[in-house]
Design a protein around this motif. Structure first.
Motif, PDB file in Angstrom:
ATOM      1  N   LEU A 156     -49.955  71.338   8.103  1.00 53.37           N
ATOM      2  CA  LEU A 156     -49.431  70.418   9.542  1.00 53.37           C
ATOM      3  C   LEU A 156     -51.023  70.208   9.417  1.00 53.37           C
ATOM      4  CD1 LEU A 156     -47.161  71.947  12.800  1.00 53.37           C
ATOM      5  CD2 LEU A 156     -46.711  70.775  10.008  1.00 53.37           C
ATOM      6  N   ALA A 157     -52.549  70.764   9.876  1.00 51.98           N
ATOM      7  CA  ALA A 157     -53.631  70.050   9.484  1.00 51.98           C
ATOM      8  C   ALA A 157     -54.228  69.341   8.013  1.00 51.98           C
ATOM      9  CB  ALA A 157     -54.587  71.165   9.882  1.00 51.98           C
ATOM     10  N   ARG A 158     -53.726  69.959   6.942  1.00 57.69           N
ATOM     11  CA  ARG A 158     -54.078  69.803   5.799  1.00 57.69           C
ATOM     12  C   ARG A 158     -53.252  68.276   5.780  1.00 57.69           C
ATOM     13  NH1 ARG A 158     -53.694  74.980   3.896  1.00 57.69           N
ATOM     14  NH2 ARG A 158     -52.129  74.566   2.515  1.00 57.69           N
ATOM     15  N   LEU A 159     -52.006  68.239   6.240  1.00 60.38           N
ATOM     16  CA  LEU A 159     -50.883  67.204   6.161  1.00 60.38           C
ATOM     17  C   LEU A 159     -51.854  65.772   7.157  1.00 60.38           C
ATOM     18  CD1 LEU A 159     -47.735  68.086   5.364  1.00 60.38           C
ATOM     19  CD2 LEU A 159     -48.914  67.774   4.143  1.00 60.38           C
ATOM     20  N   GLN A 160     -52.117  65.921   7.654  1.00 59.78           N
ATOM     21  CA  GLN A 160     -53.511  65.486   8.731  1.00 59.78           C
ATOM     22  C   GLN A 160     -53.400  64.729   9.800  1.00 59.78           C
ATOM     23  OE1 GLN A 160     -53.567  61.715   6.268  1.00 59.78           O
ATOM     24  NE2 GLN A 160     -54.757  63.192   4.628  1.00 59.78           N
ATOM     25  N   LEU A 161     -52.010  66.337  10.381  1.00 60.57           N
ATOM     26  CA  LEU A 161     -51.314  65.436  11.713  1.00 60.57           C
ATOM     27  C   LEU A 161     -51.907  66.368  12.953  1.00 60.57           C
ATOM     28  CD1 LEU A 161     -47.424  67.208  11.094  1.00 60.57           C
ATOM     29  CD2 LEU A 161     -48.285  64.636  11.560  1.00 60.57           C
ATOM     30  N   ASP A 162     -51.992  65.343  14.044  1.00 60.14           N
ATOM     31  CA  ASP A 162     -53.320  65.903  15.146  1.00 60.14           C
ATOM     32  C   ASP A 162     -52.755  66.727  15.772  1.00 60.14           C
ATOM     33  OD1 ASP A 162     -54.967  64.100  13.409  1.00 60.14           O
ATOM     34  OD2 ASP A 162     -54.401  62.369  14.959  1.00 60.14           O
ATOM     35  N   ASN A 163     -53.287  67.955  16.797  1.00 58.72           N
ATOM     36  CA  ASN A 163     -52.765  69.197  17.232  1.00 58.72           C
ATOM     37  C   ASN A 163     -51.653  69.580  16.964  1.00 58.72           C
ATOM     38  OD1 ASN A 163     -54.326  67.865  19.916  1.00 58.72           O
ATOM     39  ND2 ASN A 163     -52.725  66.263  19.730  1.00 58.72           N
ATOM     40  N   PRO A 164     -51.936  70.257  15.189  1.00 59.81           N
ATOM     41  CA  PRO A 164     -50.334  70.903  14.542  1.00 59.81           C
ATOM     42  C   PRO A 164     -49.913  72.606  16.203  1.00 59.81           C
ATOM     43  CG  PRO A 164     -52.855  70.969  13.968  1.00 59.81           C
ATOM     44  CD  PRO A 164     -52.743  70.492  14.850  1.00 59.81           C
ATOM     45  N   ARG A 165     -51.168  72.965  16.478  1.00 62.30           N
ATOM     46  CA  ARG A 165     -50.532  73.698  17.464  1.00 62.30           C
ATOM     47  C   ARG A 165     -49.364  73.204  18.527  1.00 62.30           C
ATOM     48  NH1 ARG A 165     -50.575  79.033  15.398  1.00 62.30           N
ATOM     49  NH2 ARG A 165     -53.465  78.423  15.006  1.00 62.30           N
ATOM     50  N   GLN A 166     -50.176  72.531  19.205  1.00 60.21           N
ATOM     51  CA  GLN A 166     -48.405  71.579  19.727  1.00 60.21           C
ATOM     52  C   GLN A 166     -47.418  71.171  19.326  1.00 60.21           C
ATOM     53  OE1 GLN A 166     -50.516  68.537  21.991  1.00 60.21           O
ATOM     54  NE2 GLN A 166     -48.446  67.230  22.670  1.00 60.21           N
ATOM     55  N   ILE A 167     -47.453  70.734  17.857  1.00 62.67           N
ATOM     56  CA  ILE A 167     -46.420  70.315  17.027  1.00 62.67           C
ATOM     57  C   ILE A 167     -45.824  71.599  16.877  1.00 62.67           C
ATOM     58  CG2 ILE A 167     -45.326  69.485  14.859  1.00 62.67           C
ATOM     59  CD1 ILE A 167     -48.155  67.479  14.594  1.00 62.67           C
ATOM     60  N   LEU A 168     -46.126  72.406  16.594  1.00 61.47           N
ATOM     61  CA  LEU A 168     -44.831  73.316  16.505  1.00 61.47           C
ATOM     62  C   LEU A 168     -45.211  74.322  17.991  1.00 61.47           C
ATOM     63  CD1 LEU A 168     -48.405  75.676  14.073  1.00 61.47           C
ATOM     64  CD2 LEU A 168     -46.393  74.330  13.293  1.00 61.47           C
ATOM     65  N   ASN A 169     -45.328  74.288  18.665  1.00 62.59           N
ATOM     66  CA  ASN A 169     -44.366  74.544  20.195  1.00 62.59           C
ATOM     67  C   ASN A 169     -43.724  73.140  20.283  1.00 62.59           C
ATOM     68  OD1 ASN A 169     -45.968  77.284  20.656  1.00 62.59           O
ATOM     69  ND2 ASN A 169     -47.475  75.705  21.134  1.00 62.59           N
ATOM     70  N   SER A 170     -43.100  72.287  19.676  1.00 60.50           N
ATOM     71  CA  SER A 170     -42.677  71.160  20.283  1.00 60.50           C
ATOM     72  C   SER A 170     -41.231  71.679  19.651  1.00 60.50           C
ATOM     73  CB  SER A 170     -42.991  70.227  19.959  1.00 60.50           C
ATOM     74  OG  SER A 170     -44.348  69.361  20.257  1.00 60.50           O
ATOM     75  N   TYR A 171     -39.820  70.470  20.274  1.00 60.20           N
ATOM     76  CA  TYR A 171     -38.670  70.845  19.796  1.00 60.20           C
ATOM     77  C   TYR A 171     -38.646  69.220  18.457  1.00 60.20           C
ATOM     78  CZ  TYR A 171     -37.712  74.770  22.755  1.00 60.20           C
ATOM     79  OH  TYR A 171     -37.459  76.127  22.907  1.00 60.20           O
ATOM     80  N   PRO A 172     -37.795  69.071  17.583  1.00 61.26           N
ATOM     81  CA  PRO A 172     -37.679  68.103  16.775  1.00 61.26           C
ATOM     82  C   PRO A 172     -37.222  66.582  17.980  1.00 61.26           C
ATOM     83  CG  PRO A 172     -36.435  69.769  16.307  1.00 61.26           C
ATOM     84  CD  PRO A 172     -36.744  69.972  17.564  1.00 61.26           C
ATOM     85  N   TYR A 173     -36.933  67.243  19.052  1.00 67.54           N
ATOM     86  CA  TYR A 173     -36.530  65.541  20.059  1.00 67.54           C
ATOM     87  C   TYR A 173     -37.692  65.049  20.303  1.00 67.54           C
ATOM     88  CZ  TYR A 173     -36.445  68.003  24.128  1.00 67.54           C
ATOM     89  OH  TYR A 173     -36.956  68.804  25.231  1.00 67.54           O
ATOM     90  N   GLN A 174     -38.822  65.847  20.737  1.00 70.89           N
ATOM     91  CA  GLN A 174     -40.064  65.025  21.902  1.00 70.89           C
ATOM     92  C   GLN A 174     -40.962  65.300  20.280  1.00 70.89           C
ATOM     93  OE1 GLN A 174     -40.646  69.571  22.783  1.00 70.89           O
ATOM     94  NE2 GLN A 174     -40.789  68.638  25.247  1.00 70.89           N
ATOM     95  N   LEU A 175     -40.180  64.661  18.688  1.00 74.40           N
ATOM     96  CA  LEU A 175     -41.816  63.857  17.995  1.00 74.40           C
ATOM     97  C   LEU A 175     -40.838  62.549  17.315  1.00 74.40           C
ATOM     98  CD1 LEU A 175     -42.041  67.512  16.311  1.00 74.40           C
ATOM     99  CD2 LEU A 175     -43.671  66.550  17.667  1.00 74.40           C
ATOM    100  N   SER A 176     -42.279  62.268  17.027  1.00 73.55           N
ATOM    101  CA  SER A 176     -41.615  60.313  16.310  1.00 73.55           C
ATOM    102  C   SER A 176     -40.921  60.836  15.002  1.00 73.55           C
ATOM    103  CB  SER A 176     -42.331  59.539  16.014  1.00 73.55           C
ATOM    104  OG  SER A 176     -43.978  60.419  15.034  1.00 73.55           O
ATOM    105  N   GLY A 177     -40.113  59.999  14.458  1.00 74.10           N
ATOM    106  CA  GLY A 177     -39.450  60.158  13.126  1.00 74.10           C
ATOM    107  C   GLY A 177     -40.669  60.364  11.884  1.00 74.10           C
ATOM    108  N   GLY A 178     -42.352  59.725  12.049  1.00 74.62           N
ATOM    109  CA  GLY A 178     -43.209  59.939  11.120  1.00 74.62           C
ATOM    110  C   GLY A 178     -43.668  61.298  10.955  1.00 74.62           C
ATOM    111  N   ILE A 179     -43.703  61.758  12.297  1.00 71.91           N
ATOM    112  CA  ILE A 179     -44.444  63.757  12.114  1.00 71.91           C
ATOM    113  C   ILE A 179     -43.140  64.432  11.927  1.00 71.91           C
ATOM    114  CG2 ILE A 179     -44.691  64.639  13.879  1.00 71.91           C
ATOM    115  CD1 ILE A 179     -46.239  63.404  15.580  1.00 71.91           C
ATOM    116  N   LYS A 180     -42.001  63.838  12.007  1.00 67.96           N
ATOM    117  CA  LYS A 180     -40.854  65.127  11.694  1.00 67.96           C
ATOM    118  C   LYS A 180     -40.394  64.251   9.784  1.00 67.96           C
ATOM    119  CE  LYS A 180     -37.430  63.468  14.631  1.00 67.96           C
ATOM    120  NZ  LYS A 180     -35.984  63.314  14.785  1.00 67.96           N
ATOM    121  N   GLN A 181     -41.278  63.745   9.215  1.00 69.61           N
ATOM    122  CA  GLN A 181     -40.642  63.891   8.190  1.00 69.61           C
ATOM    123  C   GLN A 181     -42.206  64.575   7.946  1.00 69.61           C
ATOM    124  OE1 GLN A 181     -42.509  60.581   5.917  1.00 69.61           O
ATOM    125  NE2 GLN A 181     -40.940  60.171   4.851  1.00 69.61           N
ATOM    126  N   ARG A 182     -43.106  64.342   8.022  1.00 71.47           N
ATOM    127  CA  ARG A 182     -44.494  65.418   7.827  1.00 71.47           C
ATOM    128  C   ARG A 182     -44.410  67.004   7.348  1.00 71.47           C
ATOM    129  NH1 ARG A 182     -50.297  62.516   7.623  1.00 71.47           N
ATOM    130  NH2 ARG A 182     -49.513  60.367   7.308  1.00 71.47           N
TER     131      ARG A 182
END
Length: 257
Positions: free
Chosen positions: A130-156
């Protein structure tokens, strides 16, 4: 990364009594990116699903798909390649995420399918990707559920899941659908970077000529299930060979390369 040679010859696909693809012929080599351009209903998704061995029941396939010299249509090898050497990013990929699983669990379950990675190792691999795909706070993203994330982040995230097995061929079906201009530019930069760093081949479908003109080596024009033109982006734009191609380019108001 092993060398890749994918060759498609006289490929035809029928759904029940309706023929969707007609005698498709093209090839892809290692590190090459191919665009498939055409409006909705012309068979782009069917072509990718055929290559990914994920056609629905009732579909019949004829012709040839050769993977590094081995025929794979109607062979067990095609099923083995699916999800490992050939991965597919579907349209609206965020909708494919299971809403009751954290993003971390998606990565863990996928790794379990191909290896015996424990949860900690899966977590580390996922965060790194996720970090290599230029997503900020990858640890926070990993602990999230899909509905908590934007469409662009879910695509990545879905793109990261496709990259996790380190495939030789990535199939991306309308990856710009639903993305604004900024997100499209970011996706383009990301795909170009992946080609350079992984030498991974890509086949990208789109009805957006402007995106494909910048993203691929060659563009296939698919119309009513048939290939009517194949050319480089520059030649395709400067000297389109068919009226349908000219209509696609004019509708998108593409800039001159």
């Amino acid at each position: 990364m092993l060398s890749l040679q994918l060759t498609v010859k006289n490929l035809s696909v029928n759904y029940n009594d309706q023929q969707i693809l007609h005698d498709i012929n093209f090839s892809v080599t290692a590190g090459q990116s191919i665009g498939i351009l055409g409006g909705s209903g012309n068979g782009k998704t069917t072509l990718l699903k055929t290559l990914a061995c994920s056609l629905p029941a009732g579909a019949t396939v004829s012709g040839s798909i050769s993977w590094n010299g081995s025929e794979i249509i109607h062979k067990k090898l095609h099923e083995k390649l699916r999800g490992s050497q050939i991965t597919m990013l579907p349209q609206q990929p965020g909708d494919t995420l299971f809403p009751l699983h954290t993003i971390k669990k998606h990565f863990y379950l996928l790794l379990q399918a191909y290896s015996r990675s424990d949860k900690e190792a899966a977590d580390q691999k996922a965060a790194s990707l996720l970090a290599r795909l230029q997503l900020d706070n990858p640890r926070q993203i990993l602990n999230s559920y899909p509905y908590q994330l934007s469409g662009g982040i879910k695509q990545r995230i879905c793109l990261a899941l496709c990259l996790l097995p380190q495939p030789q061929l990535l199939l991306a079906d309308e990856p710009t659908a639903g993305l604004d201009v900024v997100a499209q530019a970011e996706l383009l930069k990301l795909l170009l970077s992946l080609r350079q760093t992984r030498n991974m081949s890509m086949i990208i479908t789109s009805h957006n000529p402007g995106f494909l003109l910048q993203a691929v080596d060659n563009i296939i024009i698919l119309h009513r299930g048939s290939i009517i033109e194949i050319n480089t982006p520059k030649q395709l734009y400067r000297q389109p060979q068919t009226e349908y191609t000219r209509q696609l380019l004019n509708a998108a108001d593409c800039y001159r390369l």
